[in-house]
Design a protein around this motif. Sequence first.
Motif: not given
Length: 301
Positions: A2, A71, A73-75, A80
């Motif tokens: 992000e 944040h 989970h964006s990696c 998700w």
Amino acid sequence: MESTGGPYLNTAAVTSPVGIARLLQMTFGCTTFSLVAHQGGFSAAYGTFCMFVWTFCFAVTVFIITCEFTHLHSCLSLSWGNFTAAFAMLATLMSVTAAVIYPLYFVQVGCYPIGCEVRDFRIAASVFAGLLFVAYAAEVFLTRAKPGQVTSYMATISGLLKIVQAFVACIIFGALVNDSQYGKYVATQWCVAVYSFCFVVTVVVVAFSVTGKTALLWFPFERSVVIYTFGAVLLYVSAAVIWPVFCFDSKYGSPQRPSLCAKGKCPWDSQLVIAIFTYVNLLLYVLDLAYSQRIRFVSHL
């Protein structure tokens, strides 16, 4: 990744209704296995299963909260939305099973012979186990797909049913290995093949959805899942007819439970459990087929 221009922490992960439900899950889960480990106690396979459920669900819930709050989970190479929806449904099924099993095998009214303190700890653990189930069920209710809403596949009724189908299949497998005598006839071996094939394909569908790899397949995943569901209905219809005939017809098996069968070690009991859950899964696949006509997959959510 992000954009780095936004806030580093996502406070909605712990302040939204879903976030609050997850915080309650973490609290109730930690309280439950702590009560059991400290004084309540557990033993045998049933107690070990309950402890596994509570610790596993607690660990994954902490992981989900941490990833959403930071944040991270964006990696991850996961879809998700599909992952959290699938886990919430699985945790609901596992927690309700543990909430039934633990008091059934470990809670008693009197103090003898375990003592009043141990009894009280077990009762308290049972109460929090029930609350844990309610918290996970609340998340499923809050995150399920609404009419007209664009959402991840695992949050739809069809996606949630996939988790329930796999869970019911695990119950069937547990009864199969508990001296069900399924190898006695080729027909009952066919039923085992049906259970195994449908379980494997259902798990593969869930795995592709959770990993977000459906768009990379060379065939239309959405249509293939509907075709598979239709095939699973036909396969389970055959099993629903064959299994009772070869287990409970007087020509092949026993219509009634043998009087000399030991409780907990009777093949007839396992055969009855398998028959019941065969019809349960057949109903689930029929519902899945009906709902799959009304949804569209969104693989990137």
